[in-house]
Design a protein around this motif. Sequence first.
Motif, PDB file in Angstrom:
ATOM      1  N   TYR A 163      -6.840   8.329  -1.236  1.00 22.83           N
ATOM      2  CA  TYR A 163      -8.200   7.859  -1.470  1.00 22.83           C
ATOM      3  C   TYR A 163      -8.175   6.642  -2.393  1.00 22.83           C
ATOM      4  O   TYR A 163      -7.238   6.453  -3.190  1.00 22.83           O
ATOM      5  CB  TYR A 163      -9.044   8.951  -2.135  1.00 22.83           C
ATOM      6  CG  TYR A 163      -9.092  10.259  -1.376  1.00 22.83           C
ATOM      7  CD1 TYR A 163     -10.097  10.501  -0.437  1.00 22.83           C
ATOM      8  CD2 TYR A 163      -8.148  11.263  -1.607  1.00 22.83           C
ATOM      9  CE1 TYR A 163     -10.146  11.704   0.260  1.00 22.83           C
ATOM     10  CE2 TYR A 163      -8.196  12.465  -0.914  1.00 22.83           C
ATOM     11  CZ  TYR A 163      -9.188  12.684   0.022  1.00 22.83           C
ATOM     12  OH  TYR A 163      -9.240  13.870   0.701  1.00 22.83           O
ATOM     13  N   ASP A 164      -9.231   5.840  -2.310  1.00 23.80           N
ATOM     14  CA  ASP A 164      -9.404   4.792  -3.305  1.00 23.80           C
ATOM     15  C   ASP A 164     -10.164   5.371  -4.497  1.00 23.80           C
ATOM     16  O   ASP A 164     -10.450   6.577  -4.546  1.00 23.80           O
ATOM     17  CB  ASP A 164     -10.101   3.563  -2.710  1.00 23.80           C
ATOM     18  CG  ASP A 164     -11.536   3.830  -2.252  1.00 23.80           C
ATOM     19  OD1 ASP A 164     -12.111   4.894  -2.614  1.00 23.80           O
ATOM     20  OD2 ASP A 164     -12.103   2.979  -1.546  1.00 23.80           O
ATOM     21  N   LEU A 165     -10.513   4.522  -5.466  1.00 23.22           N
ATOM     22  CA  LEU A 165     -11.189   5.014  -6.666  1.00 23.22           C
ATOM     23  C   LEU A 165     -12.679   5.265  -6.458  1.00 23.22           C
ATOM     24  O   LEU A 165     -13.395   5.529  -7.424  1.00 23.22           O
ATOM     25  CB  LEU A 165     -10.959   4.049  -7.835  1.00 23.22           C
ATOM     26  CG  LEU A 165      -9.520   3.999  -8.371  1.00 23.22           C
ATOM     27  CD1 LEU A 165      -9.453   3.164  -9.638  1.00 23.22           C
ATOM     28  CD2 LEU A 165      -8.949   5.391  -8.623  1.00 23.22           C
ATOM     29  N   ARG A 166     -13.120   5.213  -5.232  1.00 22.13           N
ATOM     30  CA  ARG A 166     -14.457   5.692  -4.894  1.00 22.13           C
ATOM     31  C   ARG A 166     -14.391   6.977  -4.080  1.00 22.13           C
ATOM     32  O   ARG A 166     -15.407   7.425  -3.558  1.00 22.13           O
ATOM     33  CB  ARG A 166     -15.230   4.610  -4.116  1.00 22.13           C
ATOM     34  CG  ARG A 166     -15.508   3.344  -4.933  1.00 22.13           C
ATOM     35  CD  ARG A 166     -16.344   2.367  -4.129  1.00 22.13           C
ATOM     36  NE  ARG A 166     -16.556   1.119  -4.859  1.00 22.13           N
ATOM     37  CZ  ARG A 166     -17.249   0.078  -4.384  1.00 22.13           C
ATOM     38  NH1 ARG A 166     -17.791   0.149  -3.156  1.00 22.13           N
ATOM     39  NH2 ARG A 166     -17.395  -1.009  -5.101  1.00 22.13           N
TER      40      ARG A 166
ATOM     41  N   GLN B 133      -2.627  -1.599  -6.952  1.00 22.26           N
ATOM     42  CA  GLN B 133      -3.907  -0.938  -6.725  1.00 22.26           C
ATOM     43  C   GLN B 133      -3.816   0.534  -7.108  1.00 22.26           C
ATOM     44  O   GLN B 133      -2.756   1.150  -6.995  1.00 22.26           O
ATOM     45  CB  GLN B 133      -4.322  -1.047  -5.247  1.00 22.26           C
ATOM     46  CG  GLN B 133      -4.515  -2.475  -4.761  1.00 22.26           C
ATOM     47  CD  GLN B 133      -5.672  -3.169  -5.457  1.00 22.26           C
ATOM     48  OE1 GLN B 133      -6.726  -2.564  -5.680  1.00 22.26           O
ATOM     49  NE2 GLN B 133      -5.492  -4.438  -5.788  1.00 22.26           N
ATOM     50  N   TRP B 134      -4.941   1.089  -7.561  1.00 14.93           N
ATOM     51  CA  TRP B 134      -4.982   2.489  -7.953  1.00 14.93           C
ATOM     52  C   TRP B 134      -5.472   3.355  -6.799  1.00 14.93           C
ATOM     53  O   TRP B 134      -6.386   2.983  -6.062  1.00 14.93           O
ATOM     54  CB  TRP B 134      -5.900   2.680  -9.161  1.00 14.93           C
ATOM     55  CG  TRP B 134      -5.348   2.113 -10.431  1.00 14.93           C
ATOM     56  CD1 TRP B 134      -5.656   0.915 -10.998  1.00 14.93           C
ATOM     57  CD2 TRP B 134      -4.391   2.737 -11.282  1.00 14.93           C
ATOM     58  NE1 TRP B 134      -4.935   0.746 -12.161  1.00 14.93           N
ATOM     59  CE2 TRP B 134      -4.154   1.852 -12.360  1.00 14.93           C
ATOM     60  CE3 TRP B 134      -3.700   3.955 -11.248  1.00 14.93           C
ATOM     61  CZ2 TRP B 134      -3.263   2.144 -13.394  1.00 14.93           C
ATOM     62  CZ3 TRP B 134      -2.810   4.253 -12.274  1.00 14.93           C
ATOM     63  CH2 TRP B 134      -2.600   3.360 -13.325  1.00 14.93           C
ATOM     64  N   TYR B 135      -4.865   4.551  -6.704  1.00 14.87           N
ATOM     65  CA  TYR B 135      -5.210   5.491  -5.645  1.00 14.87           C
ATOM     66  C   TYR B 135      -5.305   6.907  -6.209  1.00 14.87           C
ATOM     67  O   TYR B 135      -4.699   7.229  -7.242  1.00 14.87           O
ATOM     68  CB  TYR B 135      -4.157   5.480  -4.530  1.00 14.87           C
ATOM     69  CG  TYR B 135      -3.971   4.144  -3.870  1.00 14.87           C
ATOM     70  CD1 TYR B 135      -4.730   3.779  -2.756  1.00 14.87           C
ATOM     71  CD2 TYR B 135      -3.028   3.230  -4.355  1.00 14.87           C
ATOM     72  CE1 TYR B 135      -4.552   2.544  -2.139  1.00 14.87           C
ATOM     73  CE2 TYR B 135      -2.841   1.998  -3.746  1.00 14.87           C
ATOM     74  CZ  TYR B 135      -3.603   1.659  -2.652  1.00 14.87           C
ATOM     75  OH  TYR B 135      -3.431   0.430  -2.042  1.00 14.87           O
TER      76      TYR B 135
ATOM     77  N   LEU C 275      -8.424   6.690   2.811  1.00 18.06           N
ATOM     78  CA  LEU C 275      -7.833   5.497   3.404  1.00 18.06           C
ATOM     79  C   LEU C 275      -6.778   5.822   4.443  1.00 18.06           C
ATOM     80  O   LEU C 275      -6.463   4.985   5.292  1.00 18.06           O
ATOM     81  CB  LEU C 275      -7.199   4.634   2.305  1.00 18.06           C
ATOM     82  CG  LEU C 275      -8.110   4.229   1.144  1.00 18.06           C
ATOM     83  CD1 LEU C 275      -7.322   3.448   0.106  1.00 18.06           C
ATOM     84  CD2 LEU C 275      -9.302   3.418   1.649  1.00 18.06           C
TER      85      LEU C 275
ATOM     86  N   ARG D   3      -0.782   4.132  -9.351  1.00 17.81           N
ATOM     87  CA  ARG D   3      -0.918   2.728  -8.960  1.00 17.81           C
ATOM     88  C   ARG D   3       0.249   2.349  -8.059  1.00 17.81           C
ATOM     89  O   ARG D   3       1.409   2.570  -8.405  1.00 17.81           O
ATOM     90  CB  ARG D   3      -0.950   1.817 -10.179  1.00 17.81           C
ATOM     91  CG  ARG D   3      -1.181   0.349  -9.822  1.00 17.81           C
ATOM     92  CD  ARG D   3      -1.424  -0.501 -11.039  1.00 17.81           C
ATOM     93  NE  ARG D   3      -0.263  -0.570 -11.911  1.00 17.81           N
ATOM     94  CZ  ARG D   3      -0.207  -1.346 -12.993  1.00 17.81           C
ATOM     95  NH1 ARG D   3      -1.251  -2.087 -13.340  1.00 17.81           N
ATOM     96  NH2 ARG D   3       0.876  -1.365 -13.738  1.00 17.81           N
TER      97      ARG D   3
ATOM     98  N   ARG E 234     -12.942   7.332  -1.197  1.00 19.05           N
ATOM     99  CA  ARG E 234     -13.008   7.072   0.236  1.00 19.05           C
ATOM    100  C   ARG E 234     -11.608   7.249   0.802  1.00 19.05           C
ATOM    101  O   ARG E 234     -10.659   6.633   0.317  1.00 19.05           O
ATOM    102  CB  ARG E 234     -13.536   5.665   0.520  1.00 19.05           C
ATOM    103  CG  ARG E 234     -14.947   5.420   0.008  1.00 19.05           C
ATOM    104  CD  ARG E 234     -15.392   3.994   0.217  1.00 19.05           C
ATOM    105  NE  ARG E 234     -14.545   3.052  -0.506  1.00 19.05           N
ATOM    106  CZ  ARG E 234     -14.819   1.761  -0.656  1.00 19.05           C
ATOM    107  NH1 ARG E 234     -15.931   1.261  -0.109  1.00 19.05           N
ATOM    108  NH2 ARG E 234     -14.002   0.980  -1.324  1.00 19.05           N
TER     109      ARG E 234
ATOM    110  N   THR F 255       0.843  -1.187   0.000  1.00 17.39           N
ATOM    111  CA  THR F 255       0.000   0.000   0.000  1.00 17.39           C
ATOM    112  C   THR F 255       0.880   1.239   0.000  1.00 17.39           C
ATOM    113  O   THR F 255       2.092   1.158   0.257  1.00 17.39           O
ATOM    114  CB  THR F 255      -0.906   0.039   1.246  1.00 17.39           C
ATOM    115  OG1 THR F 255      -0.102   0.362   2.386  1.00 17.39           O
ATOM    116  CG2 THR F 255      -1.631  -1.283   1.455  1.00 17.39           C
TER     117      THR F 255
END
Length: 496
Positions: A438-441, A422-424, A445, A418, A443, A39
Amino acid sequence: MSEYGIDRRDVLRGLSLLGVTGAAGLLGTTGAGASTEATPFDLHFSVIEQFRPFDLIAPRFVQYDSAVAPRQDARGTLITTGVRPRAPFGTVTVEVRRLDGDAGVVAGFAGDDAAVLGAYDAGTGTVSIEVTQGGTTSVVKTAPATLRAPFGFAVVVNENAVTVLADPTGTGAGWQPLLTERDQVRARVDLRDPAVLGKLSYAYGGRGGGSARLGRVRAGYFGQAGVRDPHVVQHADGRPFVKNGKLYLTMTNAGLGFFQQAHWAVWTLDLADPTKLEQVATLFFARDGVVLGDHAGQLVYDDERRRFIVLMSSWGDFAFNGVHIRHATTRADVLSGVHVLPTARLPLPTSVSSWDPALTKINGSWHLAFVESPAQQPSFVFHPALAAGPRGADYTDGLELVGADLSVDQTEGTIIQRIGGQWYVLASDGDARQYPVYDLRMRKLGTLDAPYGTNIPHPMLVRVNGSWWMPTFNGTQYAEPVLGYGGHGDFILMRA
C-alpha cells in the motif's frame, strides 16, 4: 520437521468456540540510503535459510548451574536454589543418571509452603504436575510414562502453564513434552503475580523410596519452541540497527502452548552467517498487577529524545475478549539483559481490537501501521490500517486514521518501509496467500514477489549491505498433539 499447512483463521475459530543510558553511543547503525530499485515490485525474493530455533533455556539466560554451584545431595530431597526469574517463564533441566527401585525425580518452582512441580515416579510409571499451597499439595494432572536412565528431565513454566518434558537420549537434543496443564494450575495459584513468584525459586531433587542419582542441573529463563513476528529494531526515521555486523530484531518466542505462553525477545542476526541467530534480551511487561509475556511488537530508538519506544500487542492475557496495542518509553538498554517494563494502552483512532504495531517518523510526522480487528469470535476478522499524527507531535498525540483496507479480513503483519525513496505499508493476506503493498494513503498498489508459506508470515523487508532481506516465519508446530496450537514456527530468511 514437516509443515502442517495450518490456517490461523480456522484454528482460532475452533479455539474460540471452545471457549540506554548512552544509547546513541552504544548502538551501531547503517545508513538508509536510497535503493536502486524503483518500487517494491522490482524485488524478487527466494528463501536462502530455514531452521528452527529451539531452547528450553535461552543460552545467554542460564541463572543456575549445578556444575558451578555448591554440590548438594539430591537423593530424596527437594533442593530450592534461591534463584528465580523476574517473570513466570523459566525452566529446570535435570540429568537423571540412575533410578533404583521406586525412585523418582522432581523439578520446578518451590518455596517454604508453596510449590509448582513436575515429577516422574518410576515405581508407578507416571509423570505428574502438582501444586502446593499453604502446605497442601494437589496433583492436577498425570500421564503414563516409562523413562530409562540415563535421560533428561525438564519442567517448564510459561505464564501459568506447566509442562513436563523428557529427553530419552540424555543429550538435550531430543526433548518431547509428556504432559502440560494451565487451567488447573491457575485455579490454585497465579504465577504472574510478583508476590507469588517472589516466594518461589527453581527447585529439583530425588523422590521416592529408592535411590536417585542426578547429574548436572540447569535453570533459567525459558527460550523458545520456535519464533515468529520478526520486526527489525530501527531508528525513528526507519534506519535499522546494525552493530558489529549483526542486525537487531525482535521476535515472539513461541511457548509450549497458546498465545499466553509466548513472550518477547530481542535477537541478533549475523549478516555474514544468517544461521547465527542469537537471543540477546528478554522483555516482559507489567500491567494490571501481573507480569506478562506480551509480544508481537516493535522497538524504535528515538535519536532526538534519546529513548526507546517500546510497542507490543496484549497477547499475554488473551482470552478471546479483545487485543490492543500497548507502549512504553525507556532509556534502559533494552537490547540486552532482562527487563520488566510497565506499559499503558496506546491511544489509537479505532474502536476495535488492534495488534502488530509498526511505527516510523516520516517528514516530521509519526506514522503507525497496525491491524484492526472488529471480531475474534466466532472467528477472527482483521485487516491493515494506518494512522498518522500532526507534524512535530509525539507518537502518542493526535493520531488520526489515514485509511484501512476493509476488503480483506485475514490480513496482518503490518510493516512500514522505504523502498526506492518512497514509503510503503506492507502486510500479509492469509486468504489470498500474498503480501499486499500500500501507499501512505492505504491504497493497494500490488503485491510482493515472494514465497508465501504456512500461517500468515510477515513481510519484514530490510535493506542491509546493499541487499534486500526478508526475515519471516511459518506455521510449523512443535508437539501439537500434546501442547495444542501456538508452538510455531520456523525462522525463514529470504533475499531479493
